[in-house]
Design a protein around this motif. Sequence first.
Motif, mmCIF file in Angstrom:
data_model
loop_
_atom_site.group_PDB
_atom_site.id
_atom_site.type_symbol
_atom_site.label_atom_id
_atom_site.label_comp_id
_atom_site.label_asym_id
_atom_site.label_seq_id
_atom_site.Cartn_x
_atom_site.Cartn_y
_atom_site.Cartn_z
ATOM 1 N N LEU A 74 3.901 5.591 -5.721
ATOM 2 C CA LEU A 74 3.875 5.540 -7.177
ATOM 3 C C LEU A 74 2.863 6.534 -7.732
ATOM 4 N N PHE A 75 1.652 6.525 -7.179
ATOM 5 C CA PHE A 75 0.617 7.431 -7.657
ATOM 6 C C PHE A 75 0.999 8.887 -7.413
ATOM 7 N N ALA A 76 1.621 9.149 -6.259
ATOM 8 C CA ALA A 76 2.055 10.513 -5.959
ATOM 9 C C ALA A 76 3.058 10.993 -6.995
ATOM 10 N N GLY A 77 3.936 10.088 -7.433
ATOM 11 C CA GLY A 77 4.895 10.436 -8.470
ATOM 12 C C GLY A 77 4.220 10.752 -9.791
ATOM 13 N N LEU A 78 3.175 10.015 -10.107
ATOM 14 C CA LEU A 78 2.436 10.268 -11.345
ATOM 15 C C LEU A 78 1.750 11.627 -11.305
ATOM 16 N N TYR A 79 1.310 12.028 -10.110
ATOM 17 C CA TYR A 79 0.667 13.331 -9.942
ATOM 18 C C TYR A 79 1.691 14.447 -9.700
ATOM 19 N N ASN A 80 2.967 14.053 -9.577
ATOM 20 C CA ASN A 80 4.019 15.009 -9.241
ATOM 21 C C ASN A 80 3.722 15.705 -7.913
ATOM 22 N N ARG A 81 3.306 14.883 -6.931
ATOM 23 C CA ARG A 81 2.944 15.392 -5.615
ATOM 24 C C ARG A 81 3.859 14.805 -4.550
ATOM 25 N N SER A 82 4.092 15.553 -3.498
ATOM 26 C CA SER A 82 4.830 15.066 -2.342
ATOM 27 C C SER A 82 3.811 14.678 -1.274
ATOM 28 N N VAL A 83 3.716 13.390 -0.998
ATOM 29 C CA VAL A 83 2.689 12.883 -0.093
ATOM 30 C C VAL A 83 3.334 11.962 0.939
ATOM 31 N N ASP A 84 2.921 12.072 2.186
ATOM 32 C CA ASP A 84 3.350 11.125 3.222
ATOM 33 C C ASP A 84 2.346 9.972 3.227
ATOM 34 N N PRO A 85 2.746 8.793 2.729
ATOM 35 C CA PRO A 85 1.802 7.673 2.643
ATOM 36 C C PRO A 85 1.173 7.300 3.968
ATOM 37 N N MET A 86 1.937 7.424 5.059
ATOM 38 C CA MET A 86 1.405 7.020 6.354
ATOM 39 C C MET A 86 0.293 7.948 6.821
ATOM 40 N N VAL A 87 0.438 9.233 6.534
ATOM 41 C CA VAL A 87 -0.623 10.185 6.882
ATOM 42 C C VAL A 87 -1.888 9.851 6.105
ATOM 43 N N LEU A 109 0.823 -1.215 0.000
ATOM 44 C CA LEU A 109 0.000 0.000 0.000
ATOM 45 C C LEU A 109 0.857 1.266 0.000
ATOM 46 N N LYS A 110 1.902 1.275 0.803
ATOM 47 C CA LYS A 110 2.789 2.440 0.869
ATOM 48 C C LYS A 110 3.428 2.698 -0.496
ATOM 49 N N GLN A 111 3.868 1.643 -1.157
ATOM 50 C CA GLN A 111 4.517 1.787 -2.466
ATOM 51 C C GLN A 111 3.534 2.253 -3.537
ATOM 52 N N ILE A 112 2.289 1.771 -3.450
ATOM 53 C CA ILE A 112 1.269 2.193 -4.425
ATOM 54 C C ILE A 112 1.014 3.690 -4.293
ATOM 55 N N ILE A 113 0.886 4.171 -3.058
ATOM 56 C CA ILE A 113 0.656 5.604 -2.838
ATOM 57 C C ILE A 113 1.836 6.415 -3.356
ATOM 58 N N PHE A 125 -8.965 1.857 0.996
ATOM 59 C CA PHE A 125 -7.705 2.216 0.337
ATOM 60 C C PHE A 125 -7.968 2.876 -1.019
ATOM 61 N N SER A 126 -8.980 2.381 -1.730
ATOM 62 C CA SER A 126 -9.288 2.980 -3.037
ATOM 63 C C SER A 126 -9.717 4.432 -2.870
ATOM 64 N N ILE A 127 -10.409 4.732 -1.768
ATOM 65 C CA ILE A 127 -10.780 6.125 -1.499
ATOM 66 C C ILE A 127 -9.543 6.938 -1.113
ATOM 67 N N ALA A 128 -8.633 6.320 -0.348
ATOM 68 C CA ALA A 128 -7.395 7.022 0.022
ATOM 69 C C ALA A 128 -6.622 7.457 -1.219
ATOM 70 N N THR A 129 -6.577 6.603 -2.234
ATOM 71 C CA THR A 129 -5.819 6.961 -3.442
ATOM 72 C C THR A 129 -6.451 8.117 -4.193
ATOM 73 N N THR A 130 -7.754 8.333 -4.008
ATOM 74 C CA THR A 130 -8.386 9.482 -4.677
ATOM 75 C C THR A 130 -7.951 10.802 -4.053
ATOM 76 N N LEU A 131 -7.370 10.745 -2.848
ATOM 77 C CA LEU A 131 -7.012 11.968 -2.120
ATOM 78 C C LEU A 131 -5.578 12.429 -2.388
ATOM 79 N N ILE A 132 -4.804 11.651 -3.142
ATOM 80 C CA ILE A 132 -3.385 11.943 -3.341
ATOM 81 C C ILE A 132 -3.167 13.322 -3.949
ATOM 82 N N ASN A 133 -3.989 13.689 -4.920
ATOM 83 C CA ASN A 133 -3.811 14.989 -5.586
ATOM 84 C C ASN A 133 -4.651 16.099 -4.958
#
Length: 253
Positions: A101-114, A95-99, A140-148
Amino acid sequence: MEQAIIKVSNLVKKYGDFAAVKEISFEVKEGEIFGLLGPNGAGKTTTLEIIETLREKTSGEVWVDGKNLDKELQAIKNIIGVQLQAAGYYPNLNLKQIIELFAGLYNRSVDPMVLLDTVNLREKAKNKFKELSGGQKQRFSIATTLINEPKIIFLDEPTTGLDPQARRNLWDLIKQLRERGATVVLTTHYMDEAEELCERVAIVDSGEIMTMDTPAALIDRLLATGFHRAKAVKAANLEDVFLNLTGKEWRNE
C-alpha cells in the motif's frame, strides 16, 4: 569536509505567545547519524516535525538537500523517510499488504519480502501490525521508512520501551542504514544510545540549542571542568551482563 544535507537557520515555532523553538540554527552533514537530545518539552520533536514537513514553522529557513522548505515542499517529501507511530498503520492489513500500500502511495515498485528481510521480519509477513512485539513493531516502522529509498531518515525515540536485545539490534540496524548511504537524524532519551550511535549531537532545552559537538568532545569538555562521578565506571555494565547471558540475536516470538 562533508557537505551539509540539512541546514536550519534561526528556526522559530510559536503557539500564541509561547515559543516552542527559539531561533535554532544547526546543520546535519550528509551521511552522518545526528542526534537531537533534550528533556520532554524541549522543542526537539517540534523541530524535527518542521523539517519533516509535518508542521509549519513561524519563521526562519530550512534547507533539505539544497531544497528550500518554503518553495520545494513536495521535493523534500520525496527524499525523506519518517518513522510512523502505531496509529499510522491500517489494522486489518498484514505487513506485506501495508508495504504494498505504501509503495503504491509513493508510486514505487518494491518487493515487500526483500524489505522485510532487511529488518528480519520475513516470517511475519502475513501477520498484522498489532500482532507484533514491541521490538518487531519498531523494526517494521523503520522498514516502512525505506520504501521510497530516502536520502534522509528521521527516527523519533526508536528504542523507547524495548528490551536490551531489541534495543541493541535496532542500534545495528540504524548503523546499517548509515552504511547504505542514508543520513539519519534521531531523538532519544538514552544518552548511552546517543553516545554509541551519533557522530554529533545537539542538546536542546527550552527551545534553544545549549551545545553541539561529538559525544566524545562534549564529555571531554565536561571532564576538563573537574567533573567526576561519585561511582567509578566499569568497562562493562549490567546490560552487557544481561546480553552475555541471554544472547543478542533477533527475537521473533
